[in-house]
Every structure is written in structure tokens, then in C-alpha cells.
Motif scaffolding. Structure first.
Motif, PDB file in Angstrom:
ATOM      1  N   ALA A 163      37.741 -17.172 -13.624  1.00 16.28           N
ATOM      2  CA  ALA A 163      38.688 -17.303 -14.942  1.00 16.28           C
ATOM      3  C   ALA A 163      38.409 -16.564 -16.174  1.00 16.28           C
ATOM      4  CB  ALA A 163      38.956 -18.765 -15.255  1.00 16.28           C
ATOM      5  N   ARG A 164      37.251 -16.634 -16.467  1.00 16.32           N
ATOM      6  CA  ARG A 164      36.903 -15.918 -17.904  1.00 16.32           C
ATOM      7  C   ARG A 164      36.956 -14.318 -17.494  1.00 16.32           C
ATOM      8  NH1 ARG A 164      33.360 -18.715 -21.224  1.00 16.32           N
ATOM      9  NH2 ARG A 164      32.938 -16.827 -22.425  1.00 16.32           N
ATOM     10  N   ALA A 165      36.349 -14.070 -16.280  1.00 18.42           N
ATOM     11  CA  ALA A 165      36.412 -12.443 -15.776  1.00 18.42           C
ATOM     12  C   ALA A 165      37.761 -12.091 -15.917  1.00 18.42           C
ATOM     13  CB  ALA A 165      35.854 -12.506 -14.347  1.00 18.42           C
ATOM     14  N   ALA A 166      38.934 -12.919 -15.210  1.00 17.85           N
ATOM     15  CA  ALA A 166      40.393 -12.493 -15.531  1.00 17.85           C
ATOM     16  C   ALA A 166      40.843 -12.271 -16.868  1.00 17.85           C
ATOM     17  CB  ALA A 166      41.005 -13.594 -14.436  1.00 17.85           C
ATOM     18  N   PHE A 167      40.405 -13.324 -17.745  1.00 14.04           N
ATOM     19  CA  PHE A 167      40.954 -13.090 -19.097  1.00 14.04           C
ATOM     20  C   PHE A 167      40.163 -11.780 -19.756  1.00 14.04           C
ATOM     21  CE2 PHE A 167      39.325 -13.559 -23.481  1.00 14.04           C
ATOM     22  CZ  PHE A 167      40.871 -13.846 -24.073  1.00 14.04           C
ATOM     23  N   TYR A 168      39.053 -11.520 -19.547  1.00 15.04           N
ATOM     24  CA  TYR A 168      38.644 -10.158 -20.225  1.00 15.04           C
ATOM     25  C   TYR A 168      39.030  -8.961 -19.388  1.00 15.04           C
ATOM     26  CZ  TYR A 168      34.951 -12.744 -22.896  1.00 15.04           C
ATOM     27  OH  TYR A 168      34.195 -13.365 -23.750  1.00 15.04           O
ATOM     28  N   GLN A 169      39.550  -9.041 -18.105  1.00 12.94           N
ATOM     29  CA  GLN A 169      40.089  -8.112 -17.552  1.00 12.94           C
ATOM     30  C   GLN A 169      41.534  -7.626 -18.300  1.00 12.94           C
ATOM     31  OE1 GLN A 169      39.445  -5.365 -16.075  1.00 12.94           O
ATOM     32  NE2 GLN A 169      41.373  -4.944 -14.575  1.00 12.94           N
ATOM     33  N   VAL A 170      42.321  -8.744 -18.301  1.00 12.26           N
ATOM     34  CA  VAL A 170      43.407  -8.563 -19.039  1.00 12.26           C
ATOM     35  C   VAL A 170      43.504  -8.194 -20.425  1.00 12.26           C
ATOM     36  CG1 VAL A 170      45.455  -9.903 -19.992  1.00 12.26           C
ATOM     37  CG2 VAL A 170      44.652 -10.404 -17.391  1.00 12.26           C
ATOM     38  N   PHE A 171      42.218  -8.597 -21.010  1.00  6.79           N
ATOM     39  CA  PHE A 171      42.177  -8.148 -22.574  1.00  6.79           C
ATOM     40  C   PHE A 171      41.519  -6.514 -22.494  1.00  6.79           C
ATOM     41  CE2 PHE A 171      39.104  -7.640 -26.267  1.00  6.79           C
ATOM     42  CZ  PHE A 171      40.062  -8.241 -27.258  1.00  6.79           C
ATOM     43  N   ALA A 172      40.814  -6.380 -21.681  1.00  7.83           N
ATOM     44  CA  ALA A 172      40.594  -4.746 -21.605  1.00  7.83           C
ATOM     45  C   ALA A 172      41.778  -3.850 -21.445  1.00  7.83           C
ATOM     46  CB  ALA A 172      39.367  -4.537 -20.192  1.00  7.83           C
ATOM     47  N   TRP A 173      42.856  -4.388 -20.594  1.00 10.31           N
ATOM     48  CA  TRP A 173      43.867  -3.615 -20.226  1.00 10.31           C
ATOM     49  C   TRP A 173      44.848  -3.367 -21.254  1.00 10.31           C
ATOM     50  CZ3 TRP A 173      45.187  -0.439 -16.431  1.00 10.31           C
ATOM     51  CH2 TRP A 173      44.550  -0.652 -15.042  1.00 10.31           C
ATOM     52  N   THR A 174      44.652  -4.381 -22.242  1.00  9.99           N
ATOM     53  CA  THR A 174      45.406  -3.938 -23.547  1.00  9.99           C
ATOM     54  C   THR A 174      44.791  -2.831 -24.389  1.00  9.99           C
ATOM     55  OG1 THR A 174      44.258  -5.478 -24.903  1.00  9.99           O
ATOM     56  CG2 THR A 174      46.053  -6.449 -23.707  1.00  9.99           C
ATOM     57  N   PHE A 175      43.915  -2.500 -24.036  1.00 11.14           N
ATOM     58  CA  PHE A 175      43.303  -1.125 -24.641  1.00 11.14           C
ATOM     59  C   PHE A 175      42.833  -0.060 -23.590  1.00 11.14           C
ATOM     60  CE2 PHE A 175      42.128  -5.185 -27.058  1.00 11.14           C
ATOM     61  CZ  PHE A 175      42.545  -4.713 -28.457  1.00 11.14           C
ATOM     62  N   ARG A 176      43.861  -0.042 -22.490  1.00 10.27           N
ATOM     63  CA  ARG A 176      43.721   0.982 -21.588  1.00 10.27           C
ATOM     64  C   ARG A 176      42.222   1.098 -21.039  1.00 10.27           C
ATOM     65  NH1 ARG A 176      45.606   3.494 -26.191  1.00 10.27           N
ATOM     66  NH2 ARG A 176      44.015   5.108 -26.245  1.00 10.27           N
ATOM     67  N   ALA A 177      41.553  -0.080 -20.630  1.00 11.54           N
ATOM     68  CA  ALA A 177      40.467  -0.009 -20.168  1.00 11.54           C
ATOM     69  C   ALA A 177      40.568  -0.913 -18.895  1.00 11.54           C
ATOM     70  CB  ALA A 177      39.226  -0.428 -20.912  1.00 11.54           C
ATOM     71  N   SER A 178      39.417  -0.734 -18.020  1.00  6.78           N
ATOM     72  CA  SER A 178      39.384  -1.949 -16.940  1.00  6.78           C
ATOM     73  C   SER A 178      37.928  -2.158 -16.421  1.00  6.78           C
ATOM     74  CB  SER A 178      40.145  -1.388 -15.694  1.00  6.78           C
ATOM     75  OG  SER A 178      39.650  -2.086 -14.360  1.00  6.78           O
TER      76      SER A 178
END
Length: 204
Positions: A163-178
Motif C-alpha cells: 500500500a505504501r509502495a503504491a502511494f509513493y509510486q503515484v507520488f513519484a509519477w506526479t513529478f515525472r518519475a517512477s
């Protein structure tokens, strides 16, 4: 935990500058490692110490088609020197954390230790990570995969759960990262691998 380190760069990063500064990044301390065997070799009465030297990669000189391409390469060298030590520190931190968790008997104690490590990472690395550019933040994610043999997403998932991993991944996507970005030294990251090897052996 690790996500706090990896994401603090892209989310507050500055843009890359066109020209590089002449000095090396602060904290850059990579050195060529030479190892001596524990026991010497004795042959016909002569004692000889034996050393294990690291591989030294030799590449043909690069040929740049334009000044823009040359500047891009210089930026890459600078960025690798800046973030490679961080990626190596992440690798050491993960190994140390895994070792500590193995010795803790209960799930509650393990979770408490992870929380402490997470707080320590935020305190120690946030100021440093905020100075990274977008390019350096994305490069760091790739080099973490190189050093740890697993993606940043997999690391976060192992320590903090899916769950936390998915949250951080979505957060990273907002800054054009993965955080799922992988390192491919024989394909798209061939030039990065060349620079990393040359930096590690002191050629750059």
C-alpha cells in the motif's frame, strides 16, 4: 523509508544548469579499491604479498556530433559523481537494516526499528536530496537499482508494504518519475554504465 530518500529529490528539484561547475560534488569520496590477501605467497624462500586489483575497463574515446551532445555528456558525468555515492549508501543501509531486522524477535520491534530508520533518513538526507535536479533524482532511482539489484519500488514494498509502495509510486509519477524504473546497462543505460565504471576506477 527508502522512498523518503528517493522522492525528496524530484519533488523539490531545481532544473539542470547548462554549464557544469568545475569542482567535484561535495561528499564525493569514491576511490579505487585494492585488496591484499591475508597470507603471503612463499616461493623458494621469497615472501610475496598478493593483491587483488579491480577490473579496469578501457573504452575508445567518445566522439561528439555537436557541442550540445558534449555538454550533455559532461552533465551526465557530473550527475553520476553526485548521486552514485548516495546509491551506494542506500545499498549499505538496506543491508544493515535487513541484518538488524533478522535479530529482532517480534513484528512490533521490527516495525519500530523501520520507523526509527525512516526518521533518521529524513533528518540526514532531506537537505541533501532537495538540492538534486530532476535529472539527478531520476538517475538516482536507476543507480539504486544497479547497486541493490532491485528497483526502488521493490525496496519500499519490502519494508513498508504494497500500500505504501503504491502511494509513493503515484507520488513519484506526479513529478515525472517512477520508482519501478530499472537499470539496463547493456541497452538504454549503456552510456551511464560506462561513466559509472570509469568513475568507480578513478578514470573520470
Amino acid at each position: 523509508m527508502i522512498a523518503c530518500l528517493l522522492l525528496s529529490g524530484p519533488c523539490s528539484a531545481q532544473e539542470d544548469v547548462e554549464e557544469l561547475q568545475s569542482e567535484e560534488p561535495a561528499g564525493y569520496k569514491l576511490k579505487l579499491q585494492v585488496y591484499r590477501y591475508a597470507k603471503p605467497l612463499v616461493e623458494e624462500g621469497d615472501t610475496m604479498w598478493c593483491y587483488l586489483l579491480p577490473e579496469l575497463y578501457v573504452y575508445p574515446p567518445l566522439k561528439f556530433k555537436s557541442e550540445k551532445q558534449r555538454r550533455a555528456y559532461n552533465r551526465l558525468v557530473y550527475n553520476v559523481k553526485k548521486v552514485l555515492p548516495i546509491a551506494q549508501q542506500v545499498n549499505g543501509l538496506i543491508a544493515e537494516t535487513y541484518e538488524t531486522l533478522e535479530m529482532l524477535p517480534t513484528k512490533k520491534e521490527k516495525q519500530a526499528h523501520i520507523s526509527r530508520v525512516e526518521r533518521d533518513i529524513k533528518a540526514q538526507y532531506t537537505p541533501q536530496m532537495k538540492k538534486l535536479t530532476y535529472s539527478q533524482g531520476k538517475l538516482l532511482i536507476k543507480l539504486v537499482d544497479r547497486e541493490c539489484n532491485q528497483s526502488s519500488y521493490e525496496i519500499v514494498q519490502a519494508f513498508l508494504g504494497p500500500a505504501r509502495a503504491a502511494f509513493y509510486q503515484v507520488f513519484a509519477w506526479t513529478f515525472r518519475a517512477s520508482l519501478k524504473k530499472e537499470y539496463h546497462p547493456e541497452e538504454e543505460d549503456k552510456l551511464i554504465e560506462r561513466v559509472v565504471r570509469q568513475v568507480e576506477t578513478g578514470q573520470l
